[in-house]
Design an enzyme around this catalytic site. Structure first.
Site, short mmCIF file in Angstrom:
data_model
loop_
_atom_site.label_atom_id
_atom_site.label_comp_id
_atom_site.label_asym_id
_atom_site.label_seq_id
_atom_site.Cartn_x
_atom_site.Cartn_y
_atom_site.Cartn_z
N LYS A 15 0.76 -1.27 -0.03
CA LYS A 15 -0.13 -0.13 0.10
C LYS A 15 1.06 1.16 -0.15
CE LYS A 15 -1.95 2.85 2.13
NZ LYS A 15 -1.90 4.49 1.78
N GLY A 39 6.89 5.10 8.28
CA GLY A 39 5.78 6.44 8.46
C GLY A 39 6.04 7.06 10.01
N SER A 40 4.96 7.75 10.28
CA SER A 40 5.13 8.68 11.21
C SER A 40 5.04 7.48 12.83
CB SER A 40 3.97 9.63 11.30
OG SER A 40 2.70 8.89 11.33
N VAL A 80 1.21 6.83 13.44
CA VAL A 80 0.65 5.69 12.63
C VAL A 80 1.29 4.35 12.98
CG1 VAL A 80 -0.11 4.72 10.44
CG2 VAL A 80 -0.36 7.25 10.98
N GLY A 81 2.80 4.62 13.28
CA GLY A 81 3.41 3.36 14.06
C GLY A 81 3.07 2.74 15.11
N GLU A 137 10.03 1.66 10.72
CA GLU A 137 11.04 2.56 10.78
C GLU A 137 10.14 4.00 10.85
OE1 GLU A 137 12.69 5.69 9.56
OE2 GLU A 137 13.08 4.94 7.63
N CYS A 193 13.94 10.39 6.70
CA CYS A 193 13.74 10.00 8.14
C CYS A 193 15.24 10.13 8.63
CB CYS A 193 13.39 8.64 8.06
SG CYS A 193 11.67 8.24 7.21
N GLU A 205 10.67 16.09 15.00
CA GLU A 205 10.96 15.87 13.54
C GLU A 205 10.25 17.01 12.56
OE1 GLU A 205 9.77 12.12 11.73
OE2 GLU A 205 11.78 11.89 10.80
#
Ligand code: ADP
Length: 479
Positions: free
Chosen positions: A173, A226-227, A230-231, A248, A282, A381
């Site tokens: 996705k 991703g963020s 959402v992780g 990651e 990242c 970040e």
């Protein structure tokens, strides 16, 4: 290109609900196309197709044949390098030279993992007399891959390369903000002859297709980049289904400059490692920590370099492009405004090129001086071309400061002292430590991943193959 379709079981088909999403070029803000908006029904079909492939021809294919397919895909990518470069630059806004680098990198991922596919050996273990023990490394099964918009092509190779080499069947996705290269790469994969269902691609929204994929009960592993927010959701889904995940989630990576370092070399690398992909990496080196005795002198040199930085549309091939979206632009500008309100001084600022479209999502590259250690610029970040400079007193202060972060992805240490290089490398809590260099985003062969909030599990190199396989212990009692 079938950009409004999804790829399931070796076929391009329309998503179940027939809906689409608009794609916008970050350099202009203009619509450049549409992609499919896949949903749970499509994800379910994709997972079923992957399961059939895993239990069928793909799962039974010899490792050497799998490796050949991956290597052939790498070759095919190189044959289509110009087209893929243009597509990636248009879709993400990144400068053409960087997009070209990304396409070479995705080819390299498939070459590397193509070569590795038949070199994944198991082990034997000495055990009691009369026994023989083997450790088999088996694929996990159906792997789910959810990737971000900052390096769509590279991420395609980084996550699918090791998963496919190890014999898993994959459902990918990509991100809704940028995924055209992933669609084209999937077409190329189909052309080189991967069996039906080995690779499935379902573009769509995170909370629709992404959530449906990460919570699907028939996947065996989730690979997510991703963020951190959402992780957490991904890990909750993984917990519900008792499956592992490789995460990651970004960083606030330090570049640590001691007085005895080669300043010229350090400055070039520090600037490049920050502005690469307009700070949307990242592993961007977004904190520069400078020994106090050289702070003023180093900042003067760094500021001079920063002032010359230019942002502009991807086709101008400048230091920075636009950021990915209006939302991201407002987010980065928010950091700049709050820093101003907090009286944090700008040491130097580059410019947005006058020829840039007003509709593009540009942000001037900005260097802040004397950022307090607890300020958000030192801790969060930004994911934009913003560098926070902070002085430190001595080696132990440098270590404290480097590790004083929720993240731990990578770090750069600039010093000529060999003993200090080793002490720093051991003391820093990050997945990669560079000595007199920095490899934001680079190094296909080099294991990569986080400590702390930067995530867990390792990608790239042979470590990734271990993540995408599982050890099975077989014990023979032969008497
Ligand atoms: P960013 O803030 O960099 O856009 P995100 O973590 O939001 O990072 O997105 C990274 C990937 O995760 C994208 O493919 C996105 O669609 C997907 N995603 C976003 N929300 C969810 C969710 N709730 N469940 C699963 N995937 C998601």
């Amino acid at each position: 290109m079938n950009s409004t379709q999804i790829f399931i079981n070796g076929q391009w088909v329309s998503p179940a609900n027939g809906r689409v999403l608009d794609m916008v070029a970050p350099s202009t803000g203009e619509k450049i196309g549409t992609i499919a908006r896949g949903t749970a029904a499509d994800i379910d079909m994709a997972v079923k197709a992957a399961r059939r492939a895993f239990e069928g021809p793909w799962g039974q294919m010899a490792a050497v044949e799998r490796g050949r397919l991956l290597s052939r895909l790498g070759q095919k990518i190189l044959e289509n390098e110009d087209e893929l470069t243009a597509l990636e630059a248009l879709d993400t806004g990144k400068a053409l030279k960087l997009a070209r680098n990304d396409i070479k990198a995705v080819a390299r991922y498939f070459e590397f993992y193509g070569g590795a596919a038949d070199k994944l050996h198991g082990e034997t273990i000495p055990f009691l007399n009369g026994y023989q023990v083997m450790i088999l490394r088996e694929p996990r099964g159906v792997t789910a891959h959810i990737i971000p918009w900052n390096y769509p092509a590279q991420m395609f190779g980084r996550t699918l390369g090791p998963a496919l080499a190890a014999g898993n069947a994959a459902v990918l996705k990509p991100a809704e903000e940028a995924c055209l290269s992933c669609i084209r790469l999937t077409e190329l994969a189909a052309e080189v002859g991967f069996p039906d269902g080995a690779i499935n691609l379902v573009p769509g929204l995170g909370e629709e297709a992404g959530a449906a994929l990460s919570s699907h009960p028939d996947i065996d592993l989730i690979s997510f980049t991703g963020s951190p927010e959402v992780g957490i959701l991904i890990q909750k889904s993984a917990a519900e289904n008792h499956v592992p995940c490789v995460l990651e989630l970004g960083g606030k990576s330090p570049q640590i400059v001691f007085a005895d370092a080669d300043h010229g070399k350090a400055i070039e690398t520090i600037v490049a490692a920050l502005v690469q992909n307009t700070g949307q990496t990242c592993s961007a080196g977004s904190r520069v920590l400078i020994e106090r005795s050289i702070y003023d002198q180093f900042m003067t040199q760094l500021s001079r370099r920063f002032k010359n930085l230019r942002a502009g549309p991807h086709e101008m091939d400048l230091d920075c492009g636009p950021v990915i979206s209006r939302v991201q632009q407002e987010r980065v500008l928010g950091f700049l405004e709050r820093a101003r309100a907090d009286n944090i001084e700008i040491a130097a600022q580059g410019e947005v090129h006058a020829a840039s479209s007003d509709g593009g999502y540009f942000v001037p590259p900005t260097l802040f001086r004397l950022v307090p250690r607890d300020h958000e610029l030192a801790r969060e970040e930004v994911f934009g071309p913003v560098l926070a400079a902070i002085p430190f007193d001595d080696e132990s202060d440098a270590i404290r400061l480097a590790n004083d972060t929720d993240f731990g992805l990578i770090a750069g240490v600039w010093t000529d002292s060999g003993a200090r290089q080793m002490r720093m490398a051991k003391a820093i809590r990050a997945g990669q430590v560079y000595i007199n260099g920095y490899g934001a985003g680079g190094g296909i062969e080099l294991p990569f991943g986080g400590f702390k909030k930067s995530g867990h599990g390792r990608e790239k190199g042979f470590e990734a193959l271990r993540e995408f396989t599982v050890a099975k212990t077989v014990v023979f009692n032969h008497g």
